[in-house]
Design an enzyme around this catalytic site. Structure first.
Site, PDB file in Angstrom:
ATOM      1  N   HIS A 103      -7.547   8.566   6.739  1.00  0.00           N
ATOM      2  CA  HIS A 103      -6.092   8.490   6.889  1.00  0.00           C
ATOM      3  C   HIS A 103      -5.700   8.782   8.342  1.00  0.00           C
ATOM      4  O   HIS A 103      -5.209   9.862   8.665  1.00  0.00           O
ATOM      5  CB  HIS A 103      -5.401   9.460   5.928  1.00  0.00           C
ATOM      6  CG  HIS A 103      -5.472   9.042   4.499  1.00  0.00           C
ATOM      7  ND1 HIS A 103      -6.335   9.630   3.586  1.00  0.00           N
ATOM      8  CD2 HIS A 103      -4.804   8.068   3.821  1.00  0.00           C
ATOM      9  CE1 HIS A 103      -6.176   9.053   2.402  1.00  0.00           C
ATOM     10  NE2 HIS A 103      -5.267   8.096   2.521  1.00  0.00           N
ATOM     11  N   ASP A 122      -2.148  -1.298   1.215  1.00  0.00           N
ATOM     12  CA  ASP A 122      -2.652   0.073   1.314  1.00  0.00           C
ATOM     13  C   ASP A 122      -4.056   0.221   0.738  1.00  0.00           C
ATOM     14  O   ASP A 122      -4.845   1.041   1.216  1.00  0.00           O
ATOM     15  CB  ASP A 122      -1.680   1.026   0.607  1.00  0.00           C
ATOM     16  CG  ASP A 122      -2.008   2.485   0.864  1.00  0.00           C
ATOM     17  OD1 ASP A 122      -2.625   2.787   1.916  1.00  0.00           O
ATOM     18  OD2 ASP A 122      -1.643   3.333   0.031  1.00  0.00           O
ATOM     19  N   HIS A 126      -6.339   3.214  10.146  1.00  0.00           N
ATOM     20  CA  HIS A 126      -5.983   2.790   8.779  1.00  0.00           C
ATOM     21  C   HIS A 126      -4.565   2.227   8.759  1.00  0.00           C
ATOM     22  O   HIS A 126      -4.302   1.194   8.135  1.00  0.00           O
ATOM     23  CB  HIS A 126      -6.094   3.970   7.819  1.00  0.00           C
ATOM     24  CG  HIS A 126      -5.446   3.746   6.480  1.00  0.00           C
ATOM     25  ND1 HIS A 126      -5.888   2.810   5.579  1.00  0.00           N
ATOM     26  CD2 HIS A 126      -4.356   4.343   5.912  1.00  0.00           C
ATOM     27  CE1 HIS A 126      -5.116   2.817   4.503  1.00  0.00           C
ATOM     28  NE2 HIS A 126      -4.174   3.739   4.689  1.00  0.00           N
ATOM     29  N   HIS A 144       3.322   4.504   6.728  1.00  0.00           N
ATOM     30  CA  HIS A 144       3.194   4.861   5.306  1.00  0.00           C
ATOM     31  C   HIS A 144       2.337   6.096   5.061  1.00  0.00           C
ATOM     32  O   HIS A 144       2.440   6.735   4.014  1.00  0.00           O
ATOM     33  CB  HIS A 144       2.622   3.682   4.515  1.00  0.00           C
ATOM     34  CG  HIS A 144       1.142   3.534   4.641  1.00  0.00           C
ATOM     35  ND1 HIS A 144       0.529   3.031   5.777  1.00  0.00           N
ATOM     36  CD2 HIS A 144       0.137   3.839   3.777  1.00  0.00           C
ATOM     37  CE1 HIS A 144      -0.777   3.027   5.602  1.00  0.00           C
ATOM     38  NE2 HIS A 144      -1.051   3.515   4.405  1.00  0.00           N
ATOM     39  N   ASP A 145       1.465   6.484   6.007  1.00  0.00           N
ATOM     40  CA  ASP A 145       0.635   7.690   5.860  1.00  0.00           C
ATOM     41  C   ASP A 145       0.840   8.653   7.030  1.00  0.00           C
ATOM     42  O   ASP A 145      -0.065   9.423   7.370  1.00  0.00           O
ATOM     43  CB  ASP A 145      -0.849   7.312   5.760  1.00  0.00           C
ATOM     44  CG  ASP A 145      -1.275   6.994   4.335  1.00  0.00           C
ATOM     45  OD1 ASP A 145      -0.649   7.512   3.399  1.00  0.00           O
ATOM     46  OD2 ASP A 145      -2.238   6.211   4.160  1.00  0.00           O
TER      47      ASP A 145
END
Length: 485
Positions: free
Chosen positions: A214, A364, A218, A254-255
């Site tokens: 993560h 994802d 990524h 998103h992360d």
């Protein structure tokens, strides 16, 4: 002279004011005790600055700052950004601690894992001269190769690891900026290019590079996959410029600031984020709030009307929250129901947004649908992160998450299960929605990769059996000179 401030009712995800950030101090979220024997927050106030979160008062942050002029008069050497031992705490500290230090309580684990924002924005953008001004200039050959790769950014075989090397670790910034430019979003939304670049740098630096999986690479990979889906005929013909902007922003953020551990880990260690978000979509809420914080700090959308800006932030949150794997079945059931009834109408804004959510979910977890070389690398990285969490849990006498137990699991077993129960059901429905060459390619790779992992598992099992037989045979051999009965 020491200056103290009390900031009541300040949300923990709200950006700290610029006059505080400029002090570049130490951050701790426990005002009552130290971190594994480190200095207490009161002692931290002797440094340039300290921000402490009082666990007994959930509505206040206390900021202590010592005037820099006083420090210079006393002869203290100014600290470089990022040099302070408490400006960032890595999870690896947990299992690198000397054994002689004694047992560590669950409470101390929770305390060490308290959120500490990276605050590692670019030196040049912060006005701090770089120690080596040529360190970020790439060789012309590398720059040229990176540009050539960007011309093929819509290719499903795009190697994000190679692109990251060619851009000197700046894959997320370069890829996202290129996509914004190619879609004409900079001109359409009248974005300031300097603010956009600064915003993307802040995003990339708020991903924790210490995470095996993560991290910013990524995020860049998910952004590239999202672009491939946005190019699919059904979406390309119906998505608005606002949809495109949100889709790329959500993929890139998103992360954001992922701690490298799962939601159940945060909950069982009483992490403050779990309490803040009431044990519901803890990580996803944090990613969303962090993204909003950077949007506001960079002032990227400050020229838009307030109502439009708030609406964009809410819709961005809706997309990021959809990546919560614990809600996978809910989204999948709704998607399947729409497809069975044939009532998805992409001229409807709500339906387009739902399809964007499904596209982001696919992006994802699309690693198993990539070519084997890429699939294998991502699988090894995510398993390394899982096992790292398991090692932390075992070291501190916490219940080990089954998926994170290296003693009872293997990469092959984890990937086969993940592909069978999570990836395949989602991509089967996506293929029903978008029956294109890309969908067929992804399903073919998924099938081949699953078979490859099965072969790896069978090979490993055979080797273990041969090793067991060999050990058993050796144990039955009588010592030399002994007599059999």
């Amino acid at each position: 002279m020491e200056v103290c401030y009390q900031l009541p009712v300040l949300p923990l995800d709200r950006p700290v004011p610029k006059h505080v950030l400029s002090r570049r101090g130490a951050i701790s979220f426990s005002s009552s005790s130290s971190l594994f024997g480190g200095p207490a927050p009161r002692q931290l106030s002797k440094r340039r600055g300290a921000i402490s979160y009082d666990s007994e008062d959930q509505t206040a942050l206390y900021i202590r700052m010592l005037d820099v002029r006083v420090r210079s008069q006393l002869g203290f050497e100014q600290e470089r950004r990022g040099s302070h031992p408490y400006s960032y705490v890595d999870f690896r500290i947990l299992h690198s601690r000397p054994e002689s230090a004694g047992p560590v309580s669950t409470r101390n684990v929770r305390r060490l894992l308290s959120f500490q924002r990276y605050l590692n924005s670019s030196q040049s953008l912060r006005g701090i001269p770089a120690s080596n001004p040529l360190s970020y200039i790439l060789d012309d050959d590398y720059t040229g190769q990176a540009k050539l790769m960007l011309e093929m950014v819509g290719n499903w075989n795009f190697d994000i690891f190679l692109f990251d090397r060619l851009t000197n670790g700046n894959s997320l910034v370069n890829l996202t900026f290129h996509l914004f430019n190619s879609y004409g979003l900079i001109e359409l939304f009248q974005l300031d290019m300097v603010k956009l670049r600064r915003f993307l740098v802040m995003i990339q630096e708020d991903y924790r590079s210490q995470n095996p999986y993560h991290n910013a690479v990524h995020a860049a990979d998910v952004t590239q996959a999202m672009y491939c889906y946005l190019q699919e005929p059904k979406l390309a013909e119906t998505l608005t410029s606002c949809d495109l902007l949100l889709g790329l922003l959500a993929a890139a953020t998103h992360d954001l600031d992922h701690p490298g551990v799962s939601q159940p880990f945060l909950i069982k260690t009483d992490h403050y984020l779990a309490a803040l978000y009431k044990n519901s979509s803890v990580l996803e809420n944090h990613h969303w709030k962090s993204a909003v914080g950077l949007l506001r700090e960079s002032a990227l959308l400050s020229h838009l009307p307030t109502e439009d800006r708030l609406s964009l932030e809410e819709r961005l949150g809706s997309l990021i929250l959809a990546t919560d794997i614990s809600r996978q079945n809910d989204y999948l059931s709704e998607f399947r129901s729409h497809l069975d009834k044939g009532n998805l109408c992409l001229t409807n804004g709500g339906h387009r947004h739902f399809v964007l959510q499904m596209a982001l979910k696919c992006a994802d977890i699309c690693n198993p649908c990539r070519p084997w070389k890429l699939c294998q690398q991502w699988s090894e990285k995510v398993t390394e992160e899982f096992f790292h969490q398991g090692d932390i849990e075992r070291k501190h006498n916490l219940e080990v998450t089954p998926l994170c137990d290296r003693q009872s699991n293997s990469i092959a077993n984890i990937q086969i299960g993940f592909m069978s129960y999570v990836v395949q059901p989602l991509f089967l429905e996506w293929s029903r929605f978008s029956d294109t060459r890309l969908s067929n390619t992804m399903m073919r790779h998924l099938s081949l990769n699953k078979q490859s992992w099965k072969e790896c598992r069978d090979k490993q099992t055979s080797e273990e059996q041969r090793t067991f037989v060999a050990k058993d045979s050796n144990s039955r051999v009588l010592p030399q000179g002994s007599k059999g009965s």
